[in-house]
Scaffold this active site. Structure first.
Site, PDB file in Angstrom:
ATOM      1  N   GLY A   1       0.735  -1.376   0.001  1.00 15.17           N
ATOM      2  CA  GLY A   1       0.089  -0.018   0.061  1.00 15.17           C
ATOM      3  C   GLY A   1       0.974   1.216  -0.080  1.00 15.17           C
ATOM      4  O   GLY A   1       1.930   1.423   0.965  1.00 15.17           O
TER       5      GLY A   1
ATOM      6  N   ASP B   1       2.161  -1.482  -4.593  1.00 18.69           N
ATOM      7  CA  ASP B   1       0.580  -1.007  -4.575  1.00 18.69           C
ATOM      8  C   ASP B   1       0.089  -1.437  -5.776  1.00 18.69           C
ATOM      9  O   ASP B   1       0.945  -1.734  -7.002  1.00 18.69           O
ATOM     10  CB  ASP B   1       0.717   0.433  -4.585  1.00 18.69           C
ATOM     11  CG  ASP B   1      -0.770   0.938  -4.124  1.00 18.69           C
ATOM     12  OD1 ASP B   1      -1.017   1.632  -2.926  1.00 18.69           O
ATOM     13  OD2 ASP B   1      -1.615   0.860  -4.808  1.00 18.69           O
TER      14      ASP B   1
ATOM     15  N   SER C   1      -3.888  -1.703   8.228  1.00 25.15           N
ATOM     16  CA  SER C   1      -5.167  -1.474   7.727  1.00 25.15           C
ATOM     17  C   SER C   1      -6.483  -1.751   8.807  1.00 25.15           C
ATOM     18  O   SER C   1      -6.212  -2.726   9.750  1.00 25.15           O
ATOM     19  CB  SER C   1      -5.468  -2.538   6.636  1.00 25.15           C
ATOM     20  OG  SER C   1      -4.418  -2.686   5.768  1.00 25.15           O
ATOM     21  N   ASN C   2      -7.516  -0.879   8.677  1.00 33.99           N
ATOM     22  CA  ASN C   2      -8.658  -1.201   9.664  1.00 33.99           C
ATOM     23  C   ASN C   2      -9.738  -1.670   8.978  1.00 33.99           C
ATOM     24  O   ASN C   2      -9.837  -1.686   7.892  1.00 33.99           O
ATOM     25  CB  ASN C   2      -8.991   0.377   9.939  1.00 33.99           C
ATOM     26  CG  ASN C   2      -8.158   1.037  11.167  1.00 33.99           C
ATOM     27  OD1 ASN C   2      -8.069   0.337  12.138  1.00 33.99           O
ATOM     28  ND2 ASN C   2      -7.498   2.098  10.820  1.00 33.99           N
TER      29      ASN C   2
ATOM     30  N   HIS D   1      -8.727  -1.652  18.491  1.00 35.87           N
ATOM     31  CA  HIS D   1      -8.578  -0.258  18.277  1.00 35.87           C
ATOM     32  C   HIS D   1      -9.747   0.351  17.800  1.00 35.87           C
ATOM     33  O   HIS D   1     -10.126   0.763  16.673  1.00 35.87           O
ATOM     34  CB  HIS D   1      -7.648  -0.339  17.197  1.00 35.87           C
ATOM     35  CG  HIS D   1      -7.141   0.965  16.544  1.00 35.87           C
ATOM     36  ND1 HIS D   1      -6.531   1.664  17.176  1.00 35.87           N
ATOM     37  CD2 HIS D   1      -6.950   1.438  15.436  1.00 35.87           C
ATOM     38  CE1 HIS D   1      -6.165   2.682  16.415  1.00 35.87           C
ATOM     39  NE2 HIS D   1      -6.503   2.666  15.152  1.00 35.87           N
TER      40      HIS D   1
HETATM   41  N1  APR Z   1      -3.085  -4.329  -2.846  1.00 32.15           N
HETATM   42  C1  APR Z   1      -2.087  -3.381  -2.894  1.00 32.15           C
HETATM   43  N2  APR Z   1      -2.627  -2.015  -2.534  1.00 32.15           N
HETATM   44  C2  APR Z   1      -3.703  -1.875  -2.727  1.00 32.15           C
HETATM   45  C3  APR Z   1      -4.670  -2.699  -2.717  1.00 32.15           C
HETATM   46  C4  APR Z   1      -4.134  -4.103  -2.873  1.00 32.15           C
HETATM   47  N3  APR Z   1      -5.229  -5.169  -3.140  1.00 32.15           N
HETATM   48  N4  APR Z   1      -5.985  -2.159  -2.845  1.00 32.15           N
HETATM   49  C5  APR Z   1      -5.663  -0.827  -2.482  1.00 32.15           C
HETATM   50  N5  APR Z   1      -4.696  -0.611  -2.348  1.00 32.15           N
HETATM   51  C6  APR Z   1      -3.731   0.840  -2.079  1.00 32.15           C
HETATM   52  C7  APR Z   1      -4.348   1.851  -2.806  1.00 32.15           C
HETATM   53  O1  APR Z   1      -4.103   1.696  -4.216  1.00 32.15           O
HETATM   54  C8  APR Z   1      -3.873   2.990  -2.080  1.00 32.15           C
HETATM   55  O2  APR Z   1      -2.837   3.426  -2.822  1.00 32.15           O
HETATM   56  O3  APR Z   1      -3.834   1.114  -0.758  1.00 32.15           O
HETATM   57  C9  APR Z   1      -3.519   2.480  -0.933  1.00 32.15           C
HETATM   58  C10 APR Z   1      -4.471   3.304   0.394  1.00 32.15           C
HETATM   59  O4  APR Z   1      -3.852   4.433   0.615  1.00 32.15           O
HETATM   60  P1  APR Z   1      -4.880   5.460   1.127  1.00 32.15           P
HETATM   61  O5  APR Z   1      -6.015   5.597   0.265  1.00 32.15           O
HETATM   62  O6  APR Z   1      -4.054   6.926   1.036  1.00 32.15           O
HETATM   63  O7  APR Z   1      -5.227   5.119   2.676  1.00 32.15           O
HETATM   64  P2  APR Z   1      -4.158   5.447   3.766  1.00 32.15           P
HETATM   65  O8  APR Z   1      -4.852   6.651   4.389  1.00 32.15           O
HETATM   66  O9  APR Z   1      -2.785   5.303   3.462  1.00 32.15           O
HETATM   67  O10 APR Z   1      -4.820   4.296   4.671  1.00 32.15           O
HETATM   68  C11 APR Z   1      -4.411   2.925   4.475  1.00 32.15           C
HETATM   69  O11 APR Z   1      -4.342   2.245   6.948  1.00 32.15           O
HETATM   70  O12 APR Z   1      -4.954   3.479   8.790  1.00 32.15           O
HETATM   71  C12 APR Z   1      -5.302   2.434   7.838  1.00 32.15           C
HETATM   72  O13 APR Z   1      -7.905   3.172   7.909  1.00 32.15           O
HETATM   73  C13 APR Z   1      -6.726   3.262   7.226  1.00 32.15           C
HETATM   74  O14 APR Z   1      -7.206   1.157   6.345  1.00 32.15           O
HETATM   75  C14 APR Z   1      -6.565   2.285   6.058  1.00 32.15           C
HETATM   76  C15 APR Z   1      -5.316   2.176   5.821  1.00 32.15           C
END
Ligand code: APR
Length: 314
Positions: free
Chosen positions: A12, A36, A122-123, A178
């Site tokens: 991610g 990602d 992740s949440n 959490h």
């Molecule tokens: N595989 C890899 N990456 C993925 C997938 C996947 N199957 N699905 C989504 N992503 C990536 C998205 O492309 C994006 O770049 O996960 C990233 C999430 O980034 P943001 O939308 O910026 O979210 P963020 O604020 O980083 O939070 C991510 O952490 O704290 C927790 O609750 C929050 O669940 C959330 C996670």
């Protein structure tokens, strides 16, 4: 010559993931792979961060990818993939979407980094750590949820602000899931060894406990477009550092309980010893009746999330 630098994969490359990569590189914990499904984001952010190395003078290589084979040989994998919440959402509203995403990530990790120690961000955290453990099939020592370090960091910030003392001298513990019913533990907090309960009125302590519980929502309310990332990423990287350097730190983490506090098979935030092997030991606290009731209530919420997972196709 064989290279012996440690390797950290961050799954991610969004706000949390790229910030994890940033702290990891700046602490020189090892080389970083940022993965990602959005390949351009992973590659672009990785290259941009790598180009900061000659300025910040860190010896970490950072690469971006969408291909799990690039995470092979990782010592630690941090999972940040998944949707963040928006105003009005609880972490639990993310359950179905993020369960699918975390499962997909863990299938890749299981195949290419089967010996890694996995930290889940992740949440909803406790349920996503559970999904990760089920998918990975790793022993509990190697699947650890990041929540307690963040929740205690928030609590410590509020205590240090209230007392106008250095954060370095503030110690705090938060147990449980959490979620909004997490269990900050004022009786176990101290400032330079002096109990918090001797430094602040009950009213002030209650306000800090409440603000800690809602700490995540406070940031979501301000940002409007996503959730916190600096403190969550710093917290996960502190855990990764404890593992990579075999520091044997005692930190609150979400781990699968195997009889501790009378619970089996659920991920709950407890105090842990983090070593080079991962979560080596749960440190169980003596709780009073109020604390026991708070923890039982929080565990009930985690249980209902895991029950909800059973009715979801992911
Ligand atoms: N595989 C890899 N990456 C993925 C997938 C996947 N199957 N699905 C989504 N992503 C990536 C998205 O492309 C994006 O770049 O996960 C990233 C999430 O980034 P943001 O939308 O910026 O979210 P963020 O604020 O980083 O939070 C991510 O952490 O704290 C927790 O609750 C929050 O669940 C959330 C996670």
């Amino acid at each position: 010559m064989a290279h012996t630098r440690k390797k950290i994969a961050v799954i991610g490359a969004g706000f949390v993931g790229s910030t994890c990569a940033h702290w990891t590189a700046s602490k020189e914990l090892g080389d970083v792979v940022l993965l990602d499904i959005n390949e351009g984001a992973a590659k672009g952010k990785a290259l941009d961060l790598y180009e900061a190395a000659p300025v910040e003078l860190f010896d970490s290589r950072i690469v971006g990818t969408k291909d799990y084979k690039d995470i092979a040989g990782s010592d630690v994998v941090i999972i940040t993939a998944g949707l963040p919440r928006k105003p009005g959402m609880s972490r639990d509203d993310l359950l179905a979407t993020n369960a699918k995403i975390v499962k997909a990530c863990c299938e890749g990790i299981k195949e290419y980094a089967p010996n890694s120690i996995v930290i889940v961000i992740s949440n909803p955290l406790d349920a996503m750590a559970y999904v990760a453990k089920q998918t990975l099939g790793f022993p509990r020592e190697r699947v650890i949820g990041m929540a307690g370090v963040l929740d205690t960091a928030r609590m410590k910030t509020f205590i240090s602000e209230e007392l106008q003392v250095s954060v370095k001298d503030v110690h705090a513990i938060v147990l449980g899931g959490h979620g909004d019913d997490m269990v900050p533990m004022p009786r176990h907090c101290n400032i330079g060894g002096v109990p918090l309960t001797e430094m602040l009125s009950q009213e002030k302590i209650n306000a800090i406990v409440e603000r800690t519980r809602k700490g995540g929502a406070e940031i979501v309310g301000l940002l409007q477009t996503g959730s916190a990332y600096y403190a969550p990423a710093a917290s996960a990287v502190q855990m990764a550092e404890a593992i990579i350097k075999d520091q044997r730190r005692i930190l609150p983490c979400a781990v699968e309980l195997q009889g501790e506090y009378g619970v089996k098979g659920l991920f709950v935030g407890v105090l842990c010893k983090l070593t080079g092997k991962g979560m080596e030991k749960v440190v169980e606290l003596q709780l009073n009746e109020t604390e026991k009731a708070g923890l039982a209530n929080s565990i009930k919420s985690v249980q209902s999330l895991v029950d909800a997972l059973k009715n979801i196709q992911y």
